[in-house]
Write a protein that holds these residues in place. Structure first.
Motif, PDB file in Angstrom:
ATOM      1  N   LEU A   1       0.799  -1.341  -0.004  1.00 54.99           N
ATOM      2  CA  LEU A   1      -0.017  -0.117   0.115  1.00 54.99           C
ATOM      3  C   LEU A   1       0.809   1.002   0.049  1.00 54.99           C
ATOM      4  CD1 LEU A   1      -2.729   1.168   0.100  1.00 54.99           C
ATOM      5  CD2 LEU A   1      -2.361   1.273   2.574  1.00 54.99           C
ATOM      6  N   THR A   2       1.896   1.466   0.780  1.00 57.70           N
ATOM      7  CA  THR A   2       2.946   2.406   0.788  1.00 57.70           C
ATOM      8  C   THR A   2       3.323   2.682  -0.608  1.00 57.70           C
ATOM      9  OG1 THR A   2       3.172   1.874   3.182  1.00 57.70           O
ATOM     10  CG2 THR A   2       5.058   3.278   2.092  1.00 57.70           C
ATOM     11  N   SER A   3       3.862   1.488  -1.143  1.00 60.16           N
ATOM     12  CA  SER A   3       4.563   1.783  -2.662  1.00 60.16           C
ATOM     13  C   SER A   3       3.679   2.372  -3.482  1.00 60.16           C
ATOM     14  CB  SER A   3       5.233   0.233  -3.007  1.00 60.16           C
ATOM     15  OG  SER A   3       6.149  -0.331  -2.241  1.00 60.16           O
ATOM     16  N   ILE A   4       2.355   2.013  -3.421  1.00 59.61           N
ATOM     17  CA  ILE A   4       1.298   2.587  -4.473  1.00 59.61           C
ATOM     18  C   ILE A   4       0.874   4.152  -3.963  1.00 59.61           C
ATOM     19  CG2 ILE A   4      -1.033   2.137  -5.281  1.00 59.61           C
ATOM     20  CD1 ILE A   4      -0.377  -0.809  -4.913  1.00 59.61           C
ATOM     21  N   VAL A   5       0.552   4.318  -2.683  1.00 60.79           N
ATOM     22  CA  VAL A   5       0.016   5.620  -2.512  1.00 60.79           C
ATOM     23  C   VAL A   5       0.949   6.364  -1.737  1.00 60.79           C
ATOM     24  CG1 VAL A   5      -2.299   4.540  -2.268  1.00 60.79           C
ATOM     25  CG2 VAL A   5      -1.066   4.765  -0.324  1.00 60.79           C
ATOM     26  N   GLY A   6       2.198   5.925  -1.301  1.00 63.73           N
ATOM     27  CA  GLY A   6       2.998   6.699  -0.402  1.00 63.73           C
ATOM     28  C   GLY A   6       2.810   6.653   0.870  1.00 63.73           C
ATOM     29  N   THR A   7       4.171   7.136   1.493  1.00 62.11           N
ATOM     30  CA  THR A   7       4.182   6.709   2.965  1.00 62.11           C
ATOM     31  C   THR A   7       2.976   7.580   3.810  1.00 62.11           C
ATOM     32  OG1 THR A   7       6.500   6.379   2.797  1.00 62.11           O
ATOM     33  CG2 THR A   7       5.725   7.061   4.993  1.00 62.11           C
ATOM     34  N   GLN A   8       2.912   8.770   3.775  1.00 65.57           N
ATOM     35  CA  GLN A   8       1.979   9.515   4.388  1.00 65.57           C
ATOM     36  C   GLN A   8       0.533   9.194   4.127  1.00 65.57           C
ATOM     37  OE1 GLN A   8       2.413  11.659   6.626  1.00 65.57           O
ATOM     38  NE2 GLN A   8       4.620  11.822   6.703  1.00 65.57           N
ATOM     39  N   ARG A   9       0.049   9.015   3.129  1.00 63.80           N
ATOM     40  CA  ARG A   9      -1.411   8.658   2.821  1.00 63.80           C
ATOM     41  C   ARG A   9      -1.607   7.066   3.385  1.00 63.80           C
ATOM     42  NH1 ARG A   9      -2.352  10.642  -3.392  1.00 63.80           N
ATOM     43  NH2 ARG A   9      -0.171  10.140  -3.597  1.00 63.80           N
ATOM     44  N   ALA A  10      -0.574   6.245   3.049  1.00 67.14           N
ATOM     45  CA  ALA A  10      -0.616   4.919   3.477  1.00 67.14           C
ATOM     46  C   ALA A  10      -0.788   4.878   5.049  1.00 67.14           C
ATOM     47  CB  ALA A  10       0.281   3.933   3.302  1.00 67.14           C
ATOM     48  N   LYS A  11      -0.189   5.878   5.438  1.00 68.85           N
ATOM     49  CA  LYS A  11      -0.182   5.674   7.266  1.00 68.85           C
ATOM     50  C   LYS A  11      -1.668   6.174   7.603  1.00 68.85           C
ATOM     51  CE  LYS A  11       2.056   7.783  11.119  1.00 68.85           C
ATOM     52  NZ  LYS A  11       3.040   8.850  11.677  1.00 68.85           N
ATOM     53  N   TYR A  12      -2.160   7.336   6.866  1.00 63.86           N
ATOM     54  CA  TYR A  12      -3.696   7.761   7.196  1.00 63.86           C
ATOM     55  C   TYR A  12      -4.421   6.693   6.918  1.00 63.86           C
ATOM     56  CZ  TYR A  12      -7.982  10.153   6.820  1.00 63.86           C
ATOM     57  OH  TYR A  12      -9.069  10.646   6.909  1.00 63.86           O
ATOM     58  N   MET A  13      -4.426   6.013   5.843  1.00 59.85           N
ATOM     59  CA  MET A  13      -5.386   4.791   5.281  1.00 59.85           C
ATOM     60  C   MET A  13      -5.491   3.961   6.384  1.00 59.85           C
ATOM     61  SD  MET A  13      -4.824   5.111   1.332  1.00 59.85           S
ATOM     62  CE  MET A  13      -5.918   3.642   0.796  1.00 59.85           C
ATOM     63  N   LEU A  14      -4.388   3.381   7.052  1.00 57.94           N
ATOM     64  CA  LEU A  14      -4.250   2.348   7.802  1.00 57.94           C
ATOM     65  C   LEU A  14      -4.706   2.679   9.399  1.00 57.94           C
ATOM     66  CD1 LEU A  14      -0.766   0.788   6.682  1.00 57.94           C
ATOM     67  CD2 LEU A  14      -3.028  -0.473   6.314  1.00 57.94           C
ATOM     68  N   THR A  15      -4.723   3.851   9.371  1.00 53.23           N
ATOM     69  CA  THR A  15      -4.754   4.143  11.063  1.00 53.23           C
ATOM     70  C   THR A  15      -6.510   4.933  11.210  1.00 53.23           C
ATOM     71  OG1 THR A  15      -3.831   6.479  10.659  1.00 53.23           O
ATOM     72  CG2 THR A  15      -2.608   4.705  11.744  1.00 53.23           C
ATOM     73  N   SER A  16      -7.038   5.378   9.797  1.00 53.51           N
ATOM     74  CA  SER A  16      -8.190   6.069  10.130  1.00 53.51           C
ATOM     75  C   SER A  16      -9.290   5.088  10.413  1.00 53.51           C
ATOM     76  CB  SER A  16      -8.368   6.761   8.440  1.00 53.51           C
ATOM     77  OG  SER A  16      -9.659   7.299   8.505  1.00 53.51           O
ATOM     78  N   GLU A  17     -10.367   5.708  10.934  1.00 57.37           N
ATOM     79  CA  GLU A  17     -11.555   4.930  11.155  1.00 57.37           C
ATOM     80  C   GLU A  17     -12.244   4.754   9.735  1.00 57.37           C
ATOM     81  OE1 GLU A  17     -12.528   3.104  14.110  1.00 57.37           O
ATOM     82  OE2 GLU A  17     -10.480   3.856  14.861  1.00 57.37           O
ATOM     83  N   GLN A  18     -12.004   5.613   8.811  1.00 57.12           N
ATOM     84  CA  GLN A  18     -12.836   5.493   7.597  1.00 57.12           C
ATOM     85  C   GLN A  18     -12.474   4.102   6.901  1.00 57.12           C
ATOM     86  OE1 GLN A  18     -12.406   8.997   5.381  1.00 57.12           O
ATOM     87  NE2 GLN A  18     -12.759   8.088   3.446  1.00 57.12           N
ATOM     88  N   LYS A  19     -13.662   3.482   6.406  1.00 58.22           N
ATOM     89  CA  LYS A  19     -13.617   2.074   5.801  1.00 58.22           C
ATOM     90  C   LYS A  19     -13.416   2.285   4.168  1.00 58.22           C
ATOM     91  CE  LYS A  19     -14.902   0.161   9.540  1.00 58.22           C
ATOM     92  NZ  LYS A  19     -14.037  -0.811  10.368  1.00 58.22           N
ATOM     93  N   ILE A  20     -13.716   3.425   3.589  1.00 60.61           N
ATOM     94  CA  ILE A  20     -13.484   3.199   2.173  1.00 60.61           C
ATOM     95  C   ILE A  20     -12.629   4.869   2.148  1.00 60.61           C
ATOM     96  CG2 ILE A  20     -14.536   3.592  -0.187  1.00 60.61           C
ATOM     97  CD1 ILE A  20     -16.495   1.934   0.795  1.00 60.61           C
ATOM     98  N   HIS A  21     -11.595   4.623   0.787  1.00 61.31           N
ATOM     99  CA  HIS A  21     -10.878   5.938   0.727  1.00 61.31           C
ATOM    100  C   HIS A  21     -11.098   6.066  -0.683  1.00 61.31           C
ATOM    101  CE1 HIS A  21      -8.915   6.594   4.647  1.00 61.31           C
ATOM    102  NE2 HIS A  21      -9.198   5.189   4.754  1.00 61.31           N
ATOM    103  N   MET A  22     -11.088   7.275  -1.401  1.00 61.15           N
ATOM    104  CA  MET A  22     -11.208   7.470  -2.871  1.00 61.15           C
ATOM    105  C   MET A  22     -10.212   8.294  -3.309  1.00 61.15           C
ATOM    106  SD  MET A  22     -14.355   8.819  -5.161  1.00 61.15           S
ATOM    107  CE  MET A  22     -13.592  10.505  -5.404  1.00 61.15           C
TER     108      MET A  22
END
Length: 563
Positions: free
Chosen positions: A537-558
């Motif tokens: 996931l980090t390789s595809i979306v980048g380190t910062q966005r991956a960190k947010y997507m993995l820790t966020s309570e949100q179930k779907i990201h667009m």
């Protein structure tokens, strides 16, 4: 002696306290973060010794004759300060600053992980680890030769060998990789005309040729052509013995200093439980283990790598001509695993590779990992106008993740797909186990689909592509290994479902950009991910966005690309 990393590492035994620390799961470690100009951000970890006395934790100071804990790596400013063997040092020229930083780490016998290998730095990396391998072998040989001439001496001083002779193992995916490594070693060893390479003609004949015929019309991607250049046979092994004036190729493993092999080639020798001809004693005293192009091992068969790792440093079944009076104490005592250095090069950070370093490496020399953040990731290479939906799965264990992913896929993703009546949907599946599960479910539920995997015959591949392109089926079930080995352009894709994110991040943008651009049709990407996909996931979306997507309570990201 401390100036020579080789002598400092292999001459001394480990203290009981350090052995206890190294055998702890997980071991207690001290972590240091470094910033180097070429390699970037590094994490250095070394064993931390503590002893509880009167409810206080006191650091244990090691003294001779025990081995000392590793020091924080420091960059050297010249090859001379690397303390290389004199035969080798005189042949090394034009070393870049990047290579000096790399050699500053690996020649100090730290475990090393570098996940930014690419086609531009591949030769630089190969040059460095060839230097290290030869240096290790030459220094080992010099000590043995010197001790052979000693008639009297302390028994411990003459202990200079392992239980078997092979000291360096290099695992690479293809014969072409081995061909390049051996040629580089020859160039480092033979500045003079009198240096002899035994069986060189046989080597050239067997390790060249066999190239893929690449099409001129509809050419393959550039990275495919560079990956599959030369001989791509993946079942080989070759032993080499290094002497003062020659390099002997095709030596018996028990007469070899260096072994270069593919995982499959070595697995065929190791064999399976119950086979009478199996042999793995040659792995008992390997001191330097190297992986190059490691991500390709996952495309071949990762079980081969795990099988090899399970057979390191076991008690040999036979003596193989070893003089036990010359075997080092730590080798006899079953501590060889703590003296083995592991070096890993790959083009991307993958959980399988990280697990090797975490669970299969126990060197007392500590470890260095390059951990530079990824700014944008390969998602930035998507140029089509696409809506990309990432569905998060909250799983507590890897086993639960497999089950939850399948249930979410059939109950959410496939249900929505069936309700929408969309066609031209490609389902991308990295694991063949998952591929079979999905295929069986689609058959049972009578979905309109075709399949392409690494086991599909060419005629059926052509028919599946044709049916999918003309809309005569709704779904194309597509395996990652087929894509890796063929990179076929699939025409007619309008939507993609990534059952799991691609192992090689570049495949994500490549497949997204293959979607047809028809006015009026909705083009979406759907991807499932969990915490266990953090690396890709980090390789595809980048380190910062991956960190947010993995820790966020949100179930779907667009994400919306191409706008």
């Amino acid at each position: 002696m401390e100036d020579d990393p080789f002598l400092a590492r292999y001459t001394y035994d480990l203290s009981p306290e350090l052995i206890t620390c190294l055998n702890d799961k997980p071991p207690l470690e001290e972590e240091t973060i470094l910033e180097w100009s070429e390699l970037g951000k590094l994490i250095f970890k070394k064993p931390k010794l503590t002893l509880v006395e009167d409810r206080r934790v006191k650091a244990l100071e090691e003294t001779r004759p025990f081995a000392k804990l590793p020091k924080v790596p420091v960059v050297v400013d010249s090859v001379k300060k690397l303390v290389l063997h004199k035969q080798l040092a005189s042949n090394i020229k034009n070393v870049t600053k990047f290579q000096l930083e790399l050699l500053s780490i690996i020649t100090r016998y730290h475990d090393f992980s570098y996940t930014e290998r690419n086609f531009d730095n591949a030769e630089e990396l190969r040059y460095c680890y060839c230097i290290h391998a030869i240096n290790h072998v030459l220094k080992s040989r010099d000590i043995v030769v010197e001790n052979n001439d000693k008639k009297d001496g302390d028994e411990d001083e003459l202990r200079d060998q392992g239980l078997t002779r092979p000291k360096v193992l290099i695992l690479v995916p293809f014969k072409d990789s081995a061909y390049r490594i051996i040629n580089m070693m020859i160039s480092l060893l033979s500045p003079k005309e009198n240096f002899n390479v035994v069986h060189k003609n046989r080597f050239v004949e067997e390790f060249t040729g066999g190239e893929l015929t690449l099409p001129r019309k509809n050419p393959k991607p550039e990275d495919f052509e560079k990956t599959f250049v030369g001989n791509i046979d993946d079942a080989f092994r070759i032993g080499m013995a290094v002497t003062k004036s020659s390099l002997k190729l095709y030596e018996n493993f028990y007469n070899s200093d260096i072994i270069i092999a593919s995982p499959l080639g070595l697995r065929m020798i190791i064999g399976a439980e119950g086979e009478s001809s199996r042999d793995y004693d040659f792995l008992s005293s390997v001191e330097v283990l190297m992986f190059d192009q490691s991500e390709i091992f996952l495309m071949q068969n990762w079980d081969h790598v795990l099988h090899i790792m399970n057979h390191f440093h076991l008690q040999p079944k036979e003596a193989h001509g070893t003089d036990l009076q010359r075997v080092r104490n730590w080798s006899i005592n079953g501590l060889s695993k703590h003296y083995r250095q592991t070096i890993l090069f790959s083009s991307c950070k993958l959980p399988n590779l990280m697990a090797i370093l975490k669970n299969r490496c126990a060197s007392y020399g500590g470890s260095v990992s390059v951990v530079n953040p990824i700014i944008t990731g390969t998602i930035s290479h998507v140029v089509c106008s696409l809506k990309q939906f990432y569905h998060k799965l909250n799983s507590k264990t890897p086993t639960e993740s497999i089950k939850q992913r399948f249930e979410y896929f059939i109950n959410k993703i496939l249900t929505q797909l069936q309700a929408s009546s969309e066609k031209h949907v490609l389902i991308y599946v990295p694991s063949y186990f998952d591929f079979v599960c999905i295929r069986n479910y689609l058959k049972t539920e009578d979905y309109s689909f075709v399949q392409i995997s690494e086991y599909t015959k060419p005629g059926k591949v052509a028919r599946a592509r044709d049916l999918f392109y003309h809309g005569e089926c709704q779904i194309l079930l597509y395996s990652e290994r087929f894509h890796f080995y063929n990179r076929t352009k699939i025409r007619g894709i309008e939507n993609i479902i990534f059952y799991q994110l691609p192992t090689i991040a570049g495949f994500y943008s490549e497949l997204c950009n293959s979607i047809i651009d028809n006015d009026g049709c909705t083009r979406n990407i759907t991807a499932l991910y969990s915490h266990y996909d953090a690396c890709v996931l980090t390789s595809i979306v980048g380190t910062q966005r991956a960190k947010y997507m993995l820790t966020s309570e949100q179930k779907i990201h667009m994400f919306h690309s191409g706008t």
